[in-house]
Design an enzyme around this catalytic site. Sequence first.
Site, PDB file in Angstrom:
ATOM      1  N   LYS A 215       2.405   0.488  16.111  1.00 42.19           N
ATOM      2  CA  LYS A 215       3.629   0.522  15.326  1.00 42.19           C
ATOM      3  C   LYS A 215       3.702   1.826  14.533  1.00 42.19           C
ATOM      4  CE  LYS A 215       5.833  -2.250  11.684  1.00 42.19           C
ATOM      5  NZ  LYS A 215       5.509  -3.174  10.587  1.00 42.19           N
ATOM      6  N   GLN A 216       2.529   2.350  14.181  1.00 39.37           N
ATOM      7  CA  GLN A 216       2.509   3.473  13.252  1.00 39.37           C
ATOM      8  C   GLN A 216       1.162   4.179  13.299  1.00 39.37           C
ATOM      9  OE1 GLN A 216       2.581   0.059  10.371  1.00 39.37           O
ATOM     10  NE2 GLN A 216       2.163   1.761   8.999  1.00 39.37           N
TER      11      GLN A 216
ATOM     12  N   GLU B  36       0.222  -2.781  12.586  1.00 39.25           N
ATOM     13  CA  GLU B  36       0.368  -4.233  12.655  1.00 39.25           C
ATOM     14  C   GLU B  36       0.612  -4.747  14.074  1.00 39.25           C
ATOM     15  OE1 GLU B  36       3.389  -5.144   9.793  1.00 39.25           O
ATOM     16  OE2 GLU B  36       2.133  -4.536   8.112  1.00 39.25           O
TER      17      GLU B  36
ATOM     18  N   TRP C 177       0.823  -1.210   0.000  1.00 36.68           N
ATOM     19  CA  TRP C 177       0.000   0.000   0.000  1.00 36.68           C
ATOM     20  C   TRP C 177       0.857   1.261   0.000  1.00 36.68           C
ATOM     21  CZ3 TRP C 177      -1.826   2.800   4.868  1.00 36.68           C
ATOM     22  CH2 TRP C 177      -0.874   2.696   5.897  1.00 36.68           C
ATOM     23  N   ASP C 178       2.141   1.101   0.321  1.00 35.50           N
ATOM     24  CA  ASP C 178       3.072   2.229   0.309  1.00 35.50           C
ATOM     25  C   ASP C 178       2.908   3.060  -0.965  1.00 35.50           C
ATOM     26  OD1 ASP C 178       3.881   0.057   1.947  1.00 35.50           O
ATOM     27  OD2 ASP C 178       5.904   0.863   2.118  1.00 35.50           O
TER      28      ASP C 178
END
Lengths: 755, 755
Positions: free
Chosen positions: B590-591, B480, B353-354
């Site tokens: 994580k993000q 994640e 998806w980046d």
Amino acid sequence: MNRIIERKITFDEKANGVCETLFHNANGYIGVRNCLEEGAPDTWDTMRGTYINGFYDVIPMKQAEALCGLVEEKETMLNIVDIQTIMLNVDGVPFDMEKGTVLKNTRILDMDAGTTTRVTRLRMTDGKETEITVKRMASFGQLNLFLMEYSVCACNYSGDIEITSCHIADVRNYTNPNDPRLAAESLKNLSVQETLEDKEQSFITCKTQNSGLSVCTAVAHELSQEAESELVKSGEGSYEYVLSKTLEQGEVFTVTKYCIFADSIRNTGVLRTARNDLDTVVNNGKDYYYEAQKRYLETFWNHSEVVICGDDAVHLAMSYNLYQLLQSSGKDGRCNVAAKGLSGEGYEGHYFWDTEMFILPFFTLTNPQVAKALLSYRYDILPAARENAKILGHKKGALFPWRTINGKECSGYFPSGTAQYHINGDIAYAVISYYLTTGDLDFIRKKGFEILLETSRVWMDLGNYCKKGFVLNDVTGPDEYTCMVNNNYYTNCSAKYGLHWTTKIYRILKENGGVEEINARLSVGDDELQTMEKAADAMFLPYDETLGINPQDDSFLEKPIWDLAGTPKEHFPLLLHYHPLTLYRYQVCKQADTILAYFLFEKEQSRDVMQRSYEYYEKITTHDSSLSTCVFSIVASRLGMQKKGIDYLGDSTKLDLENTHENTKDGIHTANMGGCYMAVVNGFAGLRVTQEGLSLHPFLPEKWESYSFRICFHDRLLKILVEKEQVTLVLVDGEQISINVYGQNVLLTKEQKRQ
Amino acid sequence: MNRIIERKITFDEKANGVCETLFHNANGYIGVRNCLEEGAPDTWDTMRGTYINGFYDVIPMKQAEALCGLVEEKETMLNIVDIQTIMLNVDGVPFDMEKGTVLKNTRILDMDAGTTTRVTRLRMTDGKETEITVKRMASFGQLNLFLMEYSVCACNYSGDIEITSCHIADVRNYTNPNDPRLAAESLKNLSVQETLEDKEQSFITCKTQNSGLSVCTAVAHELSQEAESELVKSGEGSYEYVLSKTLEQGEVFTVTKYCIFADSIRNTGVLRTARNDLDTVVNNGKDYYYEAQKRYLETFWNHSEVVICGDDAVHLAMSYNLYQLLQSSGKDGRCNVAAKGLSGEGYEGHYFWDTEMFILPFFTLTNPQVAKALLSYRYDILPAARENAKILGHKKGALFPWRTINGKECSGYFPSGTAQYHINGDIAYAVISYYLTTGDLDFIRKKGFEILLETSRVWMDLGNYCKKGFVLNDVTGPDEYTCMVNNNYYTNCSAKYGLHWTTKIYRILKENGGVEEINARLSVGDDELQTMEKAADAMFLPYDETLGINPQDDSFLEKPIWDLAGTPKEHFPLLLHYHPLTLYRYQVCKQADTILAYFLFEKEQSRDVMQRSYEYYEKITTHDSSLSTCVFSIVASRLGMQKKGIDYLGDSTKLDLENTHENTKDGIHTANMGGCYMAVVNGFAGLRVTQEGLSLHPFLPEKWESYSFRICFHDRLLKILVEKEQVTLVLVDGEQISINVYGQNVLLTKEQKRQ
């Protein structure tokens, strides 16, 4: 009552696979599948297996993505040296069922004698009729003895026969890459370390590749008449014992094969042990062991028989199941009960929760020594379970592996493996049941409390308080069709029970002595136990106001219901046809989950809630697991739905005998066997063992005339007989005791009690 | 402004690995790491790589438990034929940095010329000083051309030099068994099919083992002065072109190496294509391509430069990042952008998806043709995405693979792979953004709407109504560290947006023609779109009344908060030190997840909710992913927290240049590069493109004097300059247009506009 099963075996691949399993001989230590002595046709799928309980190798289990902490190797039960192969030549022509006319081919299992017998009569292409009779026994008296008695009868001719009895080290494990329940890659993890021949006896010592274990097998023969004989080496570390003899018409010649196993888990010096033991058994002779076998089984049935009058087939099937539980269960404290017992390689010889939740109840009630040995095994793997807990990030406590042989977690897919934390609760439950049934405080003091404490410590570290109460997140309950959920009803009940009992037992120990030693050894004290008591009291159990049922987990009822009616028949079991993520998104259950909680923790809910939940889950459960219908049966009986109780038991007792799951060839379903027992004893008879004692609430299934069973309770041997008009309790042995029947306390003395 | 990076490279293993990545040459089609031509010391960890975008082999990826539908093989980007190896001998002594004194060793990246240059001056053990200068270029004008200009100067001596320029087919992929982000097993999946030499040109055709692809590499040389030369075969399918020459002191000798690649994905007859193209490029000569390169980059910068005054380092780093995005992105519609571009083998060359969420925004705003090519790739893999949806049990629609090269799902651990359904929303979002920015209805008609419809169909099949509304269960959001949750806020927002826009676009197509063809081709109609509209309206977005924030998912707030302060520094990134199940049980991110939703779907919540959520998630986010801080920066800017916006961008622009994540050796972090662009353009400048048009809300970071950037919007080229006191908008090219600045509409004509 009859405890002999005789069966014609058609000569085809499918029947052969089932026969190999059904008539295997085992004693909890060794297991040998009932393969054709002369070997099956090359093209057949056959699992030619010999196993030792707890004997394994470690093999790699690579993860597709190597995330931190994932299991990357597993223990697998090894197929060890083949001792069952015996070939026959008649006047130079091999005895081969493919190349003749099979006149007779039966197997007999005699559950009083503890033997199986094969009778095969073959008209060979040259018209000669030869009958072989093979009696096999895995000795309960001498656990490392496997005995074969191979007889040949020259029915309608005189001629020369040659018998070749083999001892073969070149073996592999069975593989089936298309079924996740079996190993996918061929394993040859056993290599020959040493061979020895002495007085026509052969000894082969093999070692495993990675686990550092070794096993010595020893074989000796005994002949009914004199014959020419020779022991020859054949191939890498294998032996053939060749016999030549001329038979007159009608003459029978018998060779008895004594096979001894000695493994390095239980013995130092496996070769020495094997030699000594082989000497002993040959000296004692086969009859000595046949007798011992009978006596052992007499005691066994005396303590555990379930007699069903009015349905011989179910009676026989039930007997078969209990016999298989006996054959499957480790008795030496060093091993446990594999999902398939010692009958095959399905699930790779791993031990699961099946033991504590489905098999132990039988032993706890009938043979507490076996129950104690199985629980001791769990105690012994506590260090590995502590390590497992650490891998899962817990600061304290022990998390038992979801599947294992020697204690290490062996599940490759953690969402339906390691995430099934309820195994901790299951083992704790079994410890408590054992204590309640036997009163064995000594075991609790030495081992049991430590199991309770360490499992409770993981509950404390796993759980946390939120506005709902004490919650357990991201676990998987028994139902593997929904994974990694929050507040699985079963798991939370199980944790609550375990936490409560940890504190109760601690108080009992305080009153009965020994708590100081425990405090010191386990660094435990009142403070820690108070936090456990508090968490147990605050444990959140999901309940849905609208439906008035317990959701299987927090979000279960928010998912759509799987269209079971619209699912093609050939798509069952669902796990073989749908991606796990698809299954997780629906209300569909592989097996009893909340319903199992209702059996084990029946005081948590009102009868109405259980009734409504039962009706709800009944509609969405596929029973794709063999651990399911028996539980539905028990809870139906509990809720007074006798017909359902009977229907759910249905043909479960015959699951393996009739191969209804189509995979009996891979091994028996031990948990189902235990579950069938429970369906009768806990279901129909309504037996419960609680802190208040033993209680019964029996009913008689319509089609049965009566049923009876025997149990041990606090050193008493009791017999319960349920007939149409009455229930009879007999104190067979031991001191008087009070039992609750239909809610009334009844004092049972040596005189017969009626109700 | 300066767009040249010059750097001294210390001669050590770590610096070498980083240099190989940082100075790699790529053009979206080929990528060559900047390895030492003569080879690194044997003991060094070096990734000697040459890659073609989209060129892969299929390799097995065995699952530890083979559950139904799990991915059992994956595509992996292959390291192809090595063309960069050139060895030098001076009077018989190898040019070897290990065995001499390194007097100079630099790399230069010239982002206007589109070349890299190595200069290494070495005093050899015999005192001779030799300087080599190596200029490399991956041509943007001729995508399959890689050019090397290798010059030798005999600085302080006269002597004989021998140059061996290699063309080597015996290559392997890089492996690191200890890092899940890299391949664990050594791969040699390329075998030589055919070789050919002709007029000292060499041609090697290789084929892959499983994917059926082939690639031909062709090499020709050109010399600055006459020299003895010979082309020799060396080993299996490899060539060495050996040059001998006597150099006078101070004399420079240059060999130019033309390397041509032709793969079977794009060409029929790879050898023929390679021969033709090699002829062409040799005839045109290197200067022709240097010129073309400059022109190409002039246009590129003219459309996309970001100029930062007041912080040269950040300016240069930003330029570097944009240049890398250009180098990394496929431009031919047949490939995409790998997580590491073409700079290394991290994440195996997979597309994530980046692309859509972090890289496409840059191209959509500056180079819509590239954006269109990248989205066309997604359109082309729709058949594979439909297959993937079927595997996941969906009756209709397409589920894009979480990671892939040729369209097949390649994630081995589905809970943090395939379960990230938001990729469907991400791709739909990118299609919509492209449409809003370009107005390219033709693309929508031909490809875009089909992507929207098929992804929306999966949302419809995935979701269901319950009392909460329309819910999406068992998915994984961008974060994640929590997997398989219900109603991930980001995913639900993304689905809602996608569903809404599918119906909007359908209405637009109705008004603008072409809908009949679409109805017929895609079996769609008003009814289906109405159900989508209804689901979008009913989409449940979790909100917590007590905290007044959006929980990341339904149960997120019921979990304990991870003790980040008490976690040892060496335990980051957490994913390398904790079992996933441990991470899942805590509030730890994580993000950016919900925070990313606030950027993309800012109208869903009030400013207050976003503000409170921001503060909440800020405390529990580790930014272990390089896709995180840029998003926190953008949303901080959006919420008026300028300082935070600046701080979160911080050194992100320099992530690779300064190797702050310590893994730049495995490849660049393309998504972070795009994210830094967004932090400035969408964050500091507050740029948004919505149905209402283009809007800006700029501020100037304190330490900067000014910044400017250029974008394309509906065929206009605009320049936005933000200075201390003013914002200047320039319509560089195209017709007048209205833009919203600080909430006011401003008509921009060819005259300069100030605000």
